[in-house]
Design an enzyme around this catalytic site. Structure first.
Site, PDB file in Angstrom:
ATOM      1  N   ASP A 197      23.231  10.818  35.079  1.00  8.17           N
ATOM      2  CA  ASP A 197      23.462  11.987  34.236  1.00  8.17           C
ATOM      3  C   ASP A 197      24.929  12.375  34.386  1.00  8.17           C
ATOM      4  O   ASP A 197      25.331  12.970  35.381  1.00  8.17           O
ATOM      5  CB  ASP A 197      22.536  13.124  34.685  1.00  8.17           C
ATOM      6  CG  ASP A 197      22.766  14.414  33.902  1.00  8.17           C
ATOM      7  OD1 ASP A 197      23.797  14.518  33.204  1.00  8.17           O
ATOM      8  OD2 ASP A 197      21.925  15.327  34.008  1.00  8.17           O
ATOM      9  N   PHE A 203      20.548  19.005  38.540  1.00  6.08           N
ATOM     10  CA  PHE A 203      20.347  19.760  37.299  1.00  6.08           C
ATOM     11  C   PHE A 203      20.394  18.802  36.120  1.00  6.08           C
ATOM     12  O   PHE A 203      21.348  18.050  35.966  1.00  6.08           O
ATOM     13  CB  PHE A 203      21.393  20.862  37.114  1.00  6.08           C
ATOM     14  CG  PHE A 203      21.119  21.692  35.884  1.00  6.08           C
ATOM     15  CD1 PHE A 203      20.157  22.693  35.919  1.00  6.08           C
ATOM     16  CD2 PHE A 203      21.778  21.437  34.695  1.00  6.08           C
ATOM     17  CE1 PHE A 203      19.862  23.431  34.776  1.00  6.08           C
ATOM     18  CE2 PHE A 203      21.483  22.182  33.546  1.00  6.08           C
ATOM     19  CZ  PHE A 203      20.529  23.180  33.598  1.00  6.08           C
ATOM     20  N   LYS A 241      28.484  17.710  27.482  1.00  4.27           N
ATOM     21  CA  LYS A 241      29.413  18.838  27.573  1.00  4.27           C
ATOM     22  C   LYS A 241      30.809  18.593  26.971  1.00  4.27           C
ATOM     23  O   LYS A 241      31.138  19.125  25.931  1.00  4.27           O
ATOM     24  CB  LYS A 241      29.539  19.285  29.027  1.00  4.27           C
ATOM     25  CG  LYS A 241      28.309  20.051  29.520  1.00  4.27           C
ATOM     26  CD  LYS A 241      28.557  20.692  30.863  1.00  4.27           C
ATOM     27  CE  LYS A 241      27.481  21.691  31.247  1.00  4.27           C
ATOM     28  NZ  LYS A 241      26.251  21.124  31.804  1.00  4.27           N
TER      29      LYS A 241
HETATM   30  C1  LIG Z   1      24.822  21.149  31.632  1.00  6.05           C
HETATM   31  C2  LIG Z   1      24.080  19.986  32.149  1.00  6.05           C
HETATM   32  C3  LIG Z   1      22.922  19.512  31.508  1.00  6.05           C
HETATM   33  C4  LIG Z   1      22.299  20.225  30.344  1.00  6.05           C
HETATM   34  O1  LIG Z   1      23.123  20.200  29.214  1.00  6.05           O
HETATM   35  P1  LIG Z   1      22.810  21.182  27.976  1.00  6.05           P
HETATM   36  O2  LIG Z   1      23.827  20.771  26.956  1.00  6.05           O
HETATM   37  O3  LIG Z   1      22.938  22.579  28.455  1.00  6.05           O
HETATM   38  O4  LIG Z   1      21.434  20.858  27.529  1.00  6.05           O
HETATM   39  C5  LIG Z   1      22.325  18.373  32.015  1.00  6.05           C
HETATM   40  N1  LIG Z   1      22.831  17.729  33.084  1.00  6.05           N
HETATM   41  C6  LIG Z   1      23.940  18.157  33.722  1.00  6.05           C
HETATM   42  C7  LIG Z   1      24.461  17.385  34.878  1.00  6.05           C
HETATM   43  C8  LIG Z   1      24.597  19.304  33.284  1.00  6.05           C
HETATM   44  O5  LIG Z   1      25.672  19.743  33.931  1.00  6.05           O
END
Ligand SMILES: *Cc1c(COP(=O)(O)O)cnc(C)c1O
Length: 417
Positions: A239, A148, A268
């Site tokens: 990420d 994700f 986050k």
């Molecule tokens: C939540 C998340 C995102 C997206 O972040 P947003 O602030 O909602 O755009 C991207 N990568 C990972 C691994 C995430 O958990």
């Protein structure tokens, strides 16, 4: 501060229908409205109390109404909150220095969310490919299945899950998916793709897959991957939007894997619930010059001052130690639960304070069914796909609060079985 009249209206009757008349229906929401919080506890508009093991989806690092957060927010809003990146911003510089001093990166770009941080990483990779590597008409980025990376067009394309891409075609070209933690398929895919006009220029992965079901990266896989990237001049992008900033029990997820990325993204938990994103990279690939990328809000004085306070508080209050201890406690208790209910659960996975317990595929129950019942009994949990319950409390969660959460979960499971 909340407006007293508004709070008063909320305290008595929250009008769900009116809300739904005006707000787009992009979310499936639980039928409660949260009104205030303190530490790891939340209260809804009806005055019901909840133990918060969601933390705004792995975001409220220091919990709710933390004194350090209140102090910085109050001071900075009185001093200066926004000016734009037309000028130097001292707070932004101080935060970037802290991040560089405490990571493998050499410089930082600030934005406002995880998706944006990943967009910046994707742009950086493409620019690096077009300016620093030859033979690159079609740069390809490999990402993982069940990953994700966000909800913008490029990041849903990077996300290796068809359900997020459905009905949004045409997607952004240049992404190919490989199974997570499988080195053989990765090697074969690189060989297949490295042709006359195309070339794999980056591999983008989560050190632990969050939304995809709380799946930790495999050490051996990541060691080999790093070696392949070095040999073939491929950028390694991590990420760390969910796993970074202490959630894993170490400051960064990559510290669990024994390898460093060339580029990493964070968001986050970075400012404890104030919107921020960051894309960091090593010097050799720092190729986004003036005018190539920008964000109006990115790294403004307000949010960077708050993020710096969050990071300093994590260090000063030894919060990583708490994350490790509470994580151990939680996993031990969850494993006991899987043993008690072998018909319901398969396994417990996680690092630090991101943990998942997986439901058996063959039973009808979904993660949402259990989450709803837990909520009705005063515990907030998040799903990570249809079969995994995700536990991501604030990093300040106490021993007693973990015990309490387990008690509520056991109560729910007793009712179910
Ligand atoms: C939540 C998340 C995102 C997206 O972040 P947003 O602030 O909602 O755009 C991207 N990568 C990972 C691994 C995430 O958990």
């Amino acid at each position: 501060m909340s407006h007293p009249v508004l709070l008063d209206t909320l305290a008595h009757a929250f009008n769900y229908n009116e809300f739904d008349n005006y707000v787009m229906h992009t979310y499936g929401r639980f039928p409660i409205a949260i009104e205030k919080g303190q530490g790891c506890r939340l209260w809804d508009t009806e005055g019901r109390e909840y133990l918060d093991f969601v933390a705004g989806i792995a975001t409220s690092t220091l919990g709710h109404a933390h004194p350090a957060l209140i102090e910085t927010v109050t001071q900075q809003i009185q001093k200066l909150h926004h000016v734009s990146n037309l000028y130097y911003i001292p707070e932004q510089g101080a935060l970037a220095k802290w991040l560089v001093d405490h990571s493998c990166a050499d410089s930082v770009f600030f934005c406002n969310s995880g998706a944006e941080a990943n967009e910046a990483a994707i742009k950086l990779v493409r620019k690096y490919a077009h300016t620093m590597l030859d033979c690159c008409k079609q740069p390809v980025i490999l990402t993982a299945k069940a990953s994700f990376h966000g909800r913008t067009l490029a990041t849903i394309t990077a996300t290796g899950q068809p359900k997020y891409q459905k009905d949004f075609s045409p997607l952004v070209p240049g992404f190919v998916y490989v199974p997570y933690n499988d080195i053989k398929i990765l090697e074969d895919t690189i060989t297949d793709l490295n042709q006359e006009n195309s070339r794999v220029v980056a591999v983008m992965l989560e050190p632990l897959q969050g939304e995809g079901g709380v799946r930790p990266g495999d050490l051996e896989y990541f060691l080999k991957l790093r070696k392949i990237c070095d040999e073939k001049n491929i950028l390694l992008v991590f990420d760390e939007v969910q796993i970074g900033v202490g959630r894993s029990g170490k400051l960064w997820g990559y510290e669990h894997l024994g390898v460093e990325p060339d580029i990493l993204t964070s968001a986050k938990g970075l400012a404890g619930g104030i919107p921020i994103g960051a894309m960091m990279c090593k010097r050799f690939c720092d190729v986004l010059g003036p005018g190539t990328h920008a964000s109006t809000f990115g790294g403004n004085p307000f949010v960077t001052a708050v993020a710096l306070t969050v990071l300093k508080t994590i260090k000063k209050e030894n919060i990583l130690q708490n994350v490790q201890a509470r994580g151990e406690q939680l996993r031990t208790s969850l494993r006991t639960i899987t043993q008690k209910y072998p018909n319901l659960f398969t396994e417990v996975r996680g690092w630090g304070l991101i943990n998942g317990i997986e439901l058996k595929q063959e039973i009808k129950l979904t993660s949402l069914d259990i989450i709803k019942m837990a909520m009705e009994n005063g515990l907030l949990l998040a799903p990570a796909g249809p079969k995994v319950l995700r536990f991501v409390p604030p990093l300040i969660v106490s021993e007693i609060e973990v015990e309490k959460a387990i008690e509520i979960l056991e109560l729910v499971l007793k009712k179910i079985s």
